[in-house]
Design a protein around this motif. Structure first.
Motif: not given
Length: 286
Positions: A48-66, A224-234
């Motif tokens: 988990e990257p430093p600074g990552l906020p609490v994240v909720h996701a609607a669905a796993p990234y697989e099959d039809a969702v992907r 995916t890794t959460g790096a983009s989310m953590a950078e946005a919050v930063r």
């Protein structure tokens, strides 16, 4: 008559499901259920990257969702923005219902008020929920002809407003420098690649200051890794610190007191995405 018109339309503009390719549907019932049929859950990448906020996701990234996400992002299936926005809206609402972040914004009387749209800020006025999309690069926007995360965020805000939650999109982030292609990079490499890559746009600080009495949710189509989310919050925290420090300095107050007060601001930012890798949903690990 309606059926005849639909048949004629399909001949001229043939439609197929963005998830499975089934004809005569932008998104068939089965793929819609895969995208929106399950309760959104909190997700955590490992590491988990430093600074990552609490994240909720609607669905796993697989099959039809992907397939649906790729059809919208890479093949320009813009009709999928509606169902993707609905899925993102549910992930946002899951974060509000779950009582995250751990400390509500000042003046918040509970998460229920956010869910039913009755939250009030200072002096009893209603403060909109602010969705801040993670921006695509300018090159990607030119190549695709759209910013997928922003389009989905706008659809999600519409869904939330129809459900009685006052919501708006604040597209206040932009890339300040070029970054390398993220594919093939591991979590640590992505963090290094994105460090300092985002900034708040001119005028964005004022909009964020107005949103400060309410909840800010950073949103994207995929984590995916959460790096983009953590950078946005930063980036949001940095401009918030600069603006508040400047304001307090004008009033003759020391920056130490401001910094202590702003540390609580991290709890006012959460995040939501349409999808995340399946293993990110396994948050109760030994």
């Amino acid at each position: 008559m309606r059926g005849w018109w639909q048949d004629l339309t399909d001949l001229v503009l043939p439609a197929e499901c963005g998830g499975c390719g089934r004809p005569r549907a932008t998104l068939c019932a089965a793929c819609r259920a895969a995208l929106c049929g399950s309760a959104p859950r909190r997700v955590r990448p490992v590491p988990e990257p430093p600074g990552l906020p609490v994240v909720h996701a609607a669905a796993p990234y697989e099959d039809a969702v992907r397939a649906v996400l790729l059809a919208h992002k890479e093949r320009g299936a813009l009709g999928l923005a509606g169902p993707l926005g609905a899925a993102l809206a549910e992930a946002v609402r899951a974060g509000l219902r779950g009582g995250t972040p751990e400390t509500p914004p000042r003046g918040d009387t509970g998460t229920r008020s956010w869910v039913d749209g009755t939250h009030g800020g200072s002096q009893g006025r209603t403060v909109p929920l602010s969705l801040v999309p993670v921006p695509s690069s300018r090159a990607s926007v030119r190549a695709r002809g759209q910013d997928p995360a922003r389009r989905i965020a706008l659809a999600a805000a519409g869904e939330l407003r129809r459900a009685g939650v006052p919501a708006r999109v604040l597209a206040v982030l932009r890339q300040r420098r070029a970054v390398a292609d993220q594919s093939g990079l591991d979590s640590r490499q992505r963090q290094a690649n994105l460090a300092g890559a985002l900034e708040v746009t001119a005028g964005g600080a004022r909009l964020l200051a107005e949103a400060g009495a309410g909840r800010i949710v950073v949103v994207d189509d995929l984590m995916t890794t959460g790096a983009s989310m953590a950078e946005a919050v930063r980036a949001i925290h940095d401009v918030d610190m600069q603006e508040k420090t400047r304001s307090e300095a004008v009033r003759g107050r020391g920056t130490d007191a401001v910094r202590r007060r702003l540390l609580g601001r991290q709890n006012a930012i959460s995040a939501a995405v349409v999808a995340a890798p399946p293993d990110s949903f396994e948050i109760n690990r030994n």
